[in-house]
Design a protein around this motif. Structure first.
Motif, PDB file in Angstrom:
ATOM      1  N   MET A  10      55.040 -29.063 -20.603  1.00 39.70           N
ATOM      2  CA  MET A  10      54.648 -30.451 -20.642  1.00 39.70           C
ATOM      3  C   MET A  10      55.720 -31.222 -20.603  1.00 39.70           C
ATOM      4  SD  MET A  10      51.556 -32.187 -21.445  1.00 39.70           S
ATOM      5  CE  MET A  10      51.665 -32.547 -23.515  1.00 39.70           C
ATOM      6  N   ASN A  11      56.059 -32.306 -19.774  1.00 35.25           N
ATOM      7  CA  ASN A  11      57.008 -33.369 -20.125  1.00 35.25           C
ATOM      8  C   ASN A  11      56.571 -34.134 -20.972  1.00 35.25           C
ATOM      9  OD1 ASN A  11      58.587 -32.277 -17.955  1.00 35.25           O
ATOM     10  ND2 ASN A  11      57.462 -33.111 -16.306  1.00 35.25           N
ATOM     11  N   ASP A  12      57.513 -35.265 -21.274  1.00 35.85           N
ATOM     12  CA  ASP A  12      57.295 -36.379 -22.204  1.00 35.85           C
ATOM     13  C   ASP A  12      55.807 -37.001 -22.007  1.00 35.85           C
ATOM     14  OD1 ASP A  12      59.959 -35.769 -23.151  1.00 35.85           O
ATOM     15  OD2 ASP A  12      60.719 -37.423 -22.058  1.00 35.85           O
ATOM     16  N   ILE A  13      55.183 -37.357 -23.002  1.00 35.89           N
ATOM     17  CA  ILE A  13      54.160 -38.066 -22.955  1.00 35.89           C
ATOM     18  C   ILE A  13      54.455 -39.359 -22.523  1.00 35.89           C
ATOM     19  CG2 ILE A  13      52.226 -38.945 -24.344  1.00 35.89           C
ATOM     20  CD1 ILE A  13      52.028 -36.068 -24.299  1.00 35.89           C
ATOM     21  N   ILE A  14      53.524 -39.934 -21.517  1.00 37.34           N
ATOM     22  CA  ILE A  14      53.616 -41.388 -21.423  1.00 37.34           C
ATOM     23  C   ILE A  14      52.495 -42.255 -21.646  1.00 37.34           C
ATOM     24  CG2 ILE A  14      55.250 -40.659 -19.358  1.00 37.34           C
ATOM     25  CD1 ILE A  14      52.804 -41.255 -17.524  1.00 37.34           C
ATOM     26  N   THR A  15      52.504 -43.468 -21.757  1.00 34.24           N
ATOM     27  CA  THR A  15      51.343 -44.094 -21.959  1.00 34.24           C
ATOM     28  C   THR A  15      50.496 -44.511 -20.599  1.00 34.24           C
ATOM     29  OG1 THR A  15      52.513 -46.538 -21.422  1.00 34.24           O
ATOM     30  CG2 THR A  15      52.754 -45.682 -23.701  1.00 34.24           C
ATOM     31  N   ASP A  28      52.267 -46.980 -18.459  1.00 34.53           N
ATOM     32  CA  ASP A  28      53.382 -46.317 -17.650  1.00 34.53           C
ATOM     33  C   ASP A  28      52.708 -45.548 -16.314  1.00 34.53           C
ATOM     34  OD1 ASP A  28      55.534 -46.583 -19.416  1.00 34.53           O
ATOM     35  OD2 ASP A  28      55.031 -44.654 -20.430  1.00 34.53           O
ATOM     36  N   PHE A  29      51.738 -45.013 -16.520  1.00 35.44           N
ATOM     37  CA  PHE A  29      50.671 -44.588 -15.303  1.00 35.44           C
ATOM     38  C   PHE A  29      50.496 -45.495 -14.372  1.00 35.44           C
ATOM     39  CE2 PHE A  29      46.701 -43.348 -13.333  1.00 35.44           C
ATOM     40  CZ  PHE A  29      47.391 -42.228 -12.482  1.00 35.44           C
TER      41      PHE A  29
END
Length: 111
Positions: free
Chosen positions: A1-6, A9-10
């Motif tokens: 999994m890549n970095d967690i976004i908020t 961000d989405f």
């Protein structure tokens, strides 16, 4: 999994449905690809380069609906200007296009 976004961000990503209205070979591309012209309804026509030649013939792509990110900056690929990013699931070396199960209006948002 890549970095967690908020979630914020989405919400910046503009995912839309469009219909492929023209497909051309792209011999100048480093990897085999097509040049796609896609109708996004009220957003207009956008072009994209897509490395999908292993699973899709040009004639099979015409009038097919796809999902794309339409708010990326334009990207120069050889002598071609790509204006959106067509989305697909990577399956080994192949890319399987994402598309709505039922036909929807061009330019429809994806959430």
């Amino acid at each position: 999994m890549n970095d967690i976004i908020t979630f914020e961000d989405f919400t910046k990503i503009d995912l839309r449905v469009g219909t492929i209205v023209e497909v051309n070979d792209f011999p100048e591309a480093k990897n085999p690809a097509y040049q796609l012209t896609i109708d996004f309804g009220q957003l207009g026509i956008k072009k994209s380069s897509a490395q999908i030649t292993t699973l899709y013939k040009k004639e099979d792509l015409l009038n097919r609906q796809i999902v794309a990110i339409v708010n990326f900056p334009k990207k120069q690929i050889a002598k071609f200007m790509s204006e959106c990013l067509v989305l697909g699931a990577v399956n080994g070396k192949d890319v399987v296009l994402l598309n709505p199960e039922i036909k929807v209006a061009n330019g429809s948002t994806v959430s």
